[in-house]
Design a protein around this motif. Structure first.
Motif, PDB file in Angstrom:
ATOM      1  N   LYS A   1     -15.241 -33.880  14.507  1.00 49.93           N
ATOM      2  CA  LYS A   1     -15.169 -32.681  13.680  1.00 49.93           C
ATOM      3  C   LYS A   1     -13.708 -32.395  13.367  1.00 49.93           C
ATOM      4  O   LYS A   1     -12.817 -32.784  14.131  1.00 49.93           O
ATOM      5  CB  LYS A   1     -15.743 -31.461  14.422  1.00 49.93           C
ATOM      6  N   PHE A   2     -13.478 -31.701  12.254  1.00 44.63           N
ATOM      7  CA  PHE A   2     -12.123 -31.223  12.004  1.00 44.63           C
ATOM      8  C   PHE A   2     -12.126 -29.912  11.242  1.00 44.63           C
ATOM      9  O   PHE A   2     -13.044 -29.622  10.465  1.00 44.63           O
ATOM     10  CB  PHE A   2     -11.262 -32.272  11.287  1.00 44.63           C
ATOM     11  N   LEU A   3     -11.102 -29.089  11.522  1.00 42.07           N
ATOM     12  CA  LEU A   3     -10.802 -27.872  10.783  1.00 42.07           C
ATOM     13  C   LEU A   3      -9.411 -28.019  10.212  1.00 42.07           C
ATOM     14  O   LEU A   3      -8.465 -28.376  10.925  1.00 42.07           O
ATOM     15  CB  LEU A   3     -10.819 -26.650  11.697  1.00 42.07           C
ATOM     16  N   LYS A   4      -9.267 -27.737   8.929  1.00 41.67           N
ATOM     17  CA  LYS A   4      -7.964 -27.778   8.278  1.00 41.67           C
ATOM     18  C   LYS A   4      -7.796 -26.473   7.521  1.00 41.67           C
ATOM     19  O   LYS A   4      -8.557 -26.189   6.592  1.00 41.67           O
ATOM     20  CB  LYS A   4      -7.875 -28.971   7.328  1.00 41.67           C
ATOM     21  N   ILE A   5      -6.818 -25.672   7.932  1.00 37.58           N
ATOM     22  CA  ILE A   5      -6.619 -24.375   7.280  1.00 37.58           C
ATOM     23  C   ILE A   5      -5.256 -24.348   6.607  1.00 37.58           C
ATOM     24  O   ILE A   5      -4.327 -25.026   7.027  1.00 37.58           O
ATOM     25  CB  ILE A   5      -6.766 -23.209   8.281  1.00 37.58           C
ATOM     26  N   ASP A   6      -5.183 -23.592   5.527  1.00 38.90           N
ATOM     27  CA  ASP A   6      -3.898 -23.316   4.886  1.00 38.90           C
ATOM     28  C   ASP A   6      -3.656 -21.828   5.024  1.00 38.90           C
ATOM     29  O   ASP A   6      -4.253 -21.014   4.309  1.00 38.90           O
ATOM     30  CB  ASP A   6      -3.898 -23.741   3.429  1.00 38.90           C
TER      31      ASP A   6
END
Length: 359
Positions: free
Chosen positions: A122-127
């Motif tokens: 899984k991955f989370l990528k936030i800006d």
């Protein structure tokens, strides 16, 4: 099914001040490489935002794998290596039904305001410099156990749990009596949705196998005089479903079930096709279940709450609830994989707010 979506345009001004003696202080939308800052919540005479920390600056609490057995205990939290904004976490990442723990296995990378956690499944990528900008990915090919011969398998029967990656937040907001419109607003693009399952070994069964990208809120009866005081239901809509590729997912109404940690609450989900036809204050760029397409939805849910309660009562739920006594308890959005798919979605904008006409 796999395509790429272009990044949304940044609202930031990239121009540089050539006078190096002028110190530029970090702002929420230009935090530099240090501690993140929280985007202020908008509250005016015509608009009230209901979600907190809309740039995900405070990080995420992370759930254990099964909601019914966790008793609220967390696996841990994601704090951006100590660079989270001040204040307690309001967002939570749910990894229900998974086998890989983001807290234990997740690694953090950062490029300016963009931070990514990846645990291999899984991955989370936030800006953090943009409102609601987040990418969520989950690999069913990793989260589902292999079969006894080492093959990637699909879900075997209706009682088997399935992997999730969701972001959740408590809201606890009683819908205002003077609210004219209540919006759930999102701009998103499904980047990937592929299955690595050998269909000769595991034939496709649409009753068992799917990947779904959905957004829900809970609606609670807050009237102490009601027979259903304190009870709640789910309200939401499906934006992407592998059983509706090229179109828009159907609506549904049923009790939450089919897995060991189901809530048992009643669920009402109108189809976005139907919403677009009857709701003049809603904007939808349909069809919504398309890989590689940016989709924009601005859904005024207020006209649909009365219908939601009517259907709920017919099914024995929220028997005494009325629209003028509803509280939005919480929200969650993300992927559920009752089938074995590798998926990701980029949300370039996310918001929920009440709107009031000028008096």
């Amino acid at each position: 099914m796999s395509m790429g979506c272009g990044d949304a345009e940044s609202p930031l001004d990239d121009s540089k001040d050539n006078n190096s003696s002028i110190q530029v202080l970090p702002t929420w939308d230009n935090p530099g490489d240090g501690q993140l800052l929280e985007r202020p919540k908008v509250s005016t005479s015509t608009r009230l935002e209901l979600l907190s920390d809309l740039n995900f600056s405070r990080g995420f609490d992370v759930t254990l794998f099964h909601s019914n057995s966790s008793n609220g205990v967390l696996a841990g939290n994601l704090d951006y290596a100590g660079n989270k904004a001040e204040g307690d976490n309001v967002w939570r990442m749910a990894q229900w039904g998974c086998t890989t723990d983001m807290v234990e296995k997740g690694t953090l990378t950062r490029e300016g305001s963009v931070l990514t956690y990846d645990d291999g499944a899984k991955f989370l990528k936030i800006d953090a410099a943009k409102t609601g900008a987040i990418t969520m990915g989950i690999k069913g090919s990793v989260e589902y156990p292999l079969d006894e011969d080492g093959n990637i398998r699909d879900r075997l029967d209706s009682t088997e749990n399935w992997p999730h990656i969701l972001i959740e937040q408590g809201i606890n907001h009683a819908i205002s009596a003077d609210c004219d419109r209540l919006y759930m607003e999102i701009k998103y693009c499904v980047n990937e949705c592929t299955s690595l399952v050998d269909r000769n070994l595991y034939p496709m069964d649409p009753n068992l196998h799917a990947a779904q990208f959905q957004w829900f809120i809970t609606l609670g009866d807050n009237n102490p005089e009601s027979v259903s005081y304190g009870n709640a239901m789910w309200f939401g809509f499906s934006m992407f479903d592998t059983r509706a590729i090229g179109g828009t997912p159907s609506g549904m109404s049923a009790y939450d079930g089919g897995k060991e940690d189901s809530t048992g609450l009643f669920i009402y989900m109108p189809s976005l096709d139907a919403v677009a036809q009857v709701n003049t204050s809603t904007v939808t760029s349909l069809p919504s279940s398309v890989v590689g397409k940016e989709v924009y939805i601005k859904f005024d849910i207020l006209p649909f709450l009365k219908q939601a309660l009517k259907i709920a009562r017919q099914q024995g739920a929220l028997l005494g609830a009325t629209v003028d006594h509803l509280t939005i308890g919480s929200t969650n959005i993300g992927w559920e994989l009752p089938g074995n798919y590798d998926t990701s979605v980029t949300i370039s904008y996310l918001n929920m707010y009440e709107e009031y006409d000028a008096k």
